[in-house]
Design a protein around this motif. Structure first.
Motif, PDB file in Angstrom:
ATOM      1  N   ILE A   1       0.833  -1.206   0.000  1.00 48.73           N
ATOM      2  CA  ILE A   1       0.000   0.000   0.000  1.00 48.73           C
ATOM      3  C   ILE A   1       0.867   1.255   0.000  1.00 48.73           C
ATOM      4  CG2 ILE A   1      -1.701   1.324   1.306  1.00 48.73           C
ATOM      5  CD1 ILE A   1      -2.699  -1.408   2.410  1.00 48.73           C
ATOM      6  N   LYS A   2       1.894   1.263   0.846  1.00 47.99           N
ATOM      7  CA  LYS A   2       2.770   2.430   0.950  1.00 47.99           C
ATOM      8  C   LYS A   2       3.511   2.678  -0.356  1.00 47.99           C
ATOM      9  CE  LYS A   2       6.506   4.430   3.710  1.00 47.99           C
ATOM     10  NZ  LYS A   2       7.408   4.210   4.860  1.00 47.99           N
ATOM     11  N   THR A   3       4.089   1.621  -0.943  1.00 48.09           N
ATOM     12  CA  THR A   3       4.854   1.775  -2.181  1.00 48.09           C
ATOM     13  C   THR A   3       3.963   2.198  -3.340  1.00 48.09           C
ATOM     14  OG1 THR A   3       6.266  -0.031  -1.389  1.00 48.09           O
ATOM     15  CG2 THR A   3       6.593   0.674  -3.655  1.00 48.09           C
ATOM     16  N   SER A   4       2.708   1.775  -3.310  1.00 44.96           N
ATOM     17  CA  SER A   4       1.778   2.170  -4.370  1.00 44.96           C
ATOM     18  C   SER A   4       1.235   3.576  -4.158  1.00 44.96           C
ATOM     19  CB  SER A   4       0.606   1.183  -4.454  1.00 44.96           C
ATOM     20  OG  SER A   4      -0.345   1.436  -3.437  1.00 44.96           O
ATOM     21  N   ALA A   5       1.586   4.194  -3.037  1.00 43.38           N
ATOM     22  CA  ALA A   5       1.076   5.527  -2.666  1.00 43.38           C
ATOM     23  C   ALA A   5      -0.449   5.528  -2.599  1.00 43.38           C
ATOM     24  CB  ALA A   5       1.578   6.593  -3.646  1.00 43.38           C
ATOM     25  N   GLY A   6      -1.017   4.389  -2.202  1.00 41.06           N
ATOM     26  CA  GLY A   6      -2.468   4.277  -2.083  1.00 41.06           C
ATOM     27  C   GLY A   6      -3.182   3.967  -3.386  1.00 41.06           C
ATOM     28  N   ALA A   7      -2.429   3.877  -4.486  1.00 36.42           N
ATOM     29  CA  ALA A   7      -3.043   3.616  -5.799  1.00 36.42           C
ATOM     30  C   ALA A   7      -3.753   2.272  -5.836  1.00 36.42           C
ATOM     31  CB  ALA A   7      -1.982   3.678  -6.892  1.00 36.42           C
ATOM     32  N   ILE A   8      -3.346   1.362  -4.971  1.00 37.29           N
ATOM     33  CA  ILE A   8      -3.922   0.014  -4.973  1.00 37.29           C
ATOM     34  C   ILE A   8      -5.421   0.034  -4.659  1.00 37.29           C
ATOM     35  CG2 ILE A   8      -3.532  -0.594  -2.539  1.00 37.29           C
ATOM     36  CD1 ILE A   8      -2.367  -3.297  -3.736  1.00 37.29           C
ATOM     37  N   PHE A   9      -5.897   1.121  -4.030  1.00 37.72           N
ATOM     38  CA  PHE A   9      -7.322   1.234  -3.729  1.00 37.72           C
ATOM     39  C   PHE A   9      -8.125   1.777  -4.915  1.00 37.72           C
ATOM     40  CE2 PHE A   9      -5.268   1.859   0.507  1.00 37.72           C
ATOM     41  CZ  PHE A   9      -5.710   0.677   1.088  1.00 37.72           C
ATOM     42  N   ASN A  10      -7.431   2.195  -5.965  1.00 41.55           N
ATOM     43  CA  ASN A  10      -8.091   2.884  -7.076  1.00 41.55           C
ATOM     44  C   ASN A  10      -8.051   2.129  -8.399  1.00 41.55           C
ATOM     45  OD1 ASN A  10      -8.556   5.112  -5.356  1.00 41.55           O
ATOM     46  ND2 ASN A  10      -6.512   5.901  -5.779  1.00 41.55           N
ATOM     47  N   ILE A  11      -7.604   0.880  -8.388  1.00 40.85           N
ATOM     48  CA  ILE A  11      -7.496   0.116  -9.625  1.00 40.85           C
ATOM     49  C   ILE A  11      -8.023  -1.303  -9.392  1.00 40.85           C
ATOM     50  CG2 ILE A  11      -5.099  -0.577  -9.146  1.00 40.85           C
ATOM     51  CD1 ILE A  11      -4.576  -0.313 -12.179  1.00 40.85           C
ATOM     52  N   PRO A  12      -8.819  -1.841 -10.301  1.00 44.95           N
ATOM     53  CA  PRO A  12      -9.314  -3.206 -10.124  1.00 44.95           C
ATOM     54  C   PRO A  12      -8.175  -4.226 -10.210  1.00 44.95           C
ATOM     55  CG  PRO A  12     -10.602  -2.009 -11.784  1.00 44.95           C
ATOM     56  CD  PRO A  12      -9.376  -1.201 -11.510  1.00 44.95           C
ATOM     57  N   ILE A  13      -8.115  -5.126  -9.238  1.00 42.04           N
ATOM     58  CA  ILE A  13      -7.109  -6.189  -9.239  1.00 42.04           C
ATOM     59  C   ILE A  13      -7.836  -7.532  -9.204  1.00 42.04           C
ATOM     60  CG2 ILE A  13      -5.152  -7.228  -8.032  1.00 42.04           C
ATOM     61  CD1 ILE A  13      -4.420  -4.492  -7.000  1.00 42.04           C
ATOM     62  N   PHE A  14      -7.530  -8.357 -10.186  1.00 45.51           N
ATOM     63  CA  PHE A  14      -8.160  -9.668 -10.312  1.00 45.51           C
ATOM     64  C   PHE A  14      -7.161 -10.752  -9.940  1.00 45.51           C
ATOM     65  CE2 PHE A  14     -10.616  -6.825 -12.814  1.00 45.51           C
ATOM     66  CZ  PHE A  14     -11.920  -7.294 -12.744  1.00 45.51           C
ATOM     67  N   LYS A  15      -7.641 -11.733  -9.195  1.00 51.48           N
ATOM     68  CA  LYS A  15      -6.786 -12.845  -8.778  1.00 51.48           C
ATOM     69  C   LYS A  15      -7.302 -14.124  -9.413  1.00 51.48           C
ATOM     70  CE  LYS A  15      -4.104 -13.833  -4.633  1.00 51.48           C
ATOM     71  NZ  LYS A  15      -4.010 -13.646  -3.170  1.00 51.48           N
ATOM     72  N   VAL A  16      -6.407 -14.858 -10.082  1.00 57.57           N
ATOM     73  CA  VAL A  16      -6.795 -16.082 -10.789  1.00 57.57           C
ATOM     74  C   VAL A  16      -5.934 -17.242 -10.318  1.00 57.57           C
ATOM     75  CG1 VAL A  16      -7.635 -14.864 -12.825  1.00 57.57           C
ATOM     76  CG2 VAL A  16      -5.235 -15.518 -12.706  1.00 57.57           C
ATOM     77  N   ASN A  17      -6.438 -18.463 -10.513  1.00 53.55           N
ATOM     78  CA  ASN A  17      -5.657 -19.643 -10.130  1.00 53.55           C
ATOM     79  C   ASN A  17      -4.368 -19.738 -10.936  1.00 53.55           C
ATOM     80  OD1 ASN A  17      -7.533 -20.411  -8.215  1.00 53.55           O
ATOM     81  ND2 ASN A  17      -8.667 -21.719  -9.633  1.00 53.55           N
ATOM     82  N   HIS A  18      -4.456 -19.444 -12.217  1.00 51.22           N
ATOM     83  CA  HIS A  18      -3.269 -19.399 -13.079  1.00 51.22           C
ATOM     84  C   HIS A  18      -3.495 -18.325 -14.122  1.00 51.22           C
ATOM     85  CE1 HIS A  18       0.030 -20.460 -15.710  1.00 51.22           C
ATOM     86  NE2 HIS A  18       0.474 -21.284 -14.775  1.00 51.22           N
ATOM     87  N   ILE A  19      -2.471 -17.553 -14.422  1.00 49.69           N
ATOM     88  CA  ILE A  19      -2.666 -16.434 -15.348  1.00 49.69           C
ATOM     89  C   ILE A  19      -3.050 -16.897 -16.753  1.00 49.69           C
ATOM     90  CG2 ILE A  19      -1.193 -14.867 -14.047  1.00 49.69           C
ATOM     91  CD1 ILE A  19       0.915 -15.245 -16.233  1.00 49.69           C
TER      92      ILE A  19
END
Length: 243
Positions: A139-157
């Motif tokens: 969170i710190k390294t992203s400067a909070g950007a992680i709260f503003n972009i959709p992140i999808f998690k998959v079993n395998h890319i």
């Protein structure tokens, strides 16, 4: 600063998994035995949750609580499923997606997320296992950007890649072994850029199903770049072409 929550104890972690909590990683004490720990391990593998066996000293450093040999970290953000991505893609005429193949350093991950958000990336895709945890450092390294972009998690890319290809999205993988130059690549079309891990790069099975494999031109003696820097160059070449 918002932090990831932690759950302690075998039963508590089992309940968290069964209730579909966004578990980032589970730490299990090395050598822990018993029926209940076997049930937990089975659930972890079934749900493809990132985990590692660690000495009790590591668990004690992670928490002063009575952890009973098991600690789970809950993601501070809501991670999305692949079946939720179609509506996001539909809102973009030419989506720009970023697929991360097992980036495992939290600071690199955070820096990539920060650049992605600034560059207007439609969504980021990560893998369940062998990916960097989403914690306070991220969170710190992203400067909070992680709260503003959709992140999808998959079993395998590869699941995401096949899905994107079915939607007419081109898969462009970054590899220093490629023959084609980044600057000879069309990023105006709907595209998903694949970036590999710090040490291994992109998995060979992923390269095989990519539409294009391209490289950054390098002229110095050091023939590699930090993965977050390379990601930024790829994303901003896409932005340059789209302006």
């Amino acid at each position: 600063m918002e932090k990831s929550a932690e759950i302690y104890g075998i039963r508590a972690v089992i309940e968290a998994i069964n209730s579909k909590k966004d578990i980032d990683k589970v730490f299990i004490q090395t050598g822990l035995k018993g029926k209940l720990i076997g049930q937990l391990e089975s659930l972890i593998r079934k749900n493809k949750i990132n985990f590692s066996y660690v000495p009790t000293q590591k668990l004690d450093r992670l928490s002063k609580k009575n952890h009973q040999g098991v600690i789970a970290r809950i993601s501070p953000i809501k991670l999305l499923d692949l079946n939720q991505i179609d509506s996001i893609i539909a809102d973009n005429g030419a989506p720009l997606l970023l697929i991360l193949d097992q980036i495992n350093d939290v600071r690199n991950f955070g820096a990539i997320i920060r650049t992605s958000e600034v560059a207007g990336v439609t969504a980021v895709v990560i893998q369940n296992s062998s990916s960097a945890p989403i914690n306070s450092d991220t969170i710190k390294t992203s400067a909070g950007a992680i709260f503003n972009i959709p992140i999808f998690k998959v079993n395998h890319i590869k699941d995401a890649i096949y899905h994107f290809k079915s939607l007419g999205i081109s898969i462009v993988s970054a590899s220093e072994k490629a023959d084609k130059n980044l600057y000879d690549t069309d990023f105006k079309k709907p595209v998903a850029i694949v970036i590999g891990s710090e040490n291994k790069g992109i998995n060979k099975s992923v390269l095989k199903i990519s539409d294009e494999i391209v490289k950054l031109p390098m002229y110095g003696k050091i023939e590699s770049l930090n993965v977050s820097v390379a990601s930024g160059i790829f994303l901003y070449e896409a932005i340059r072409q789209r302006i």
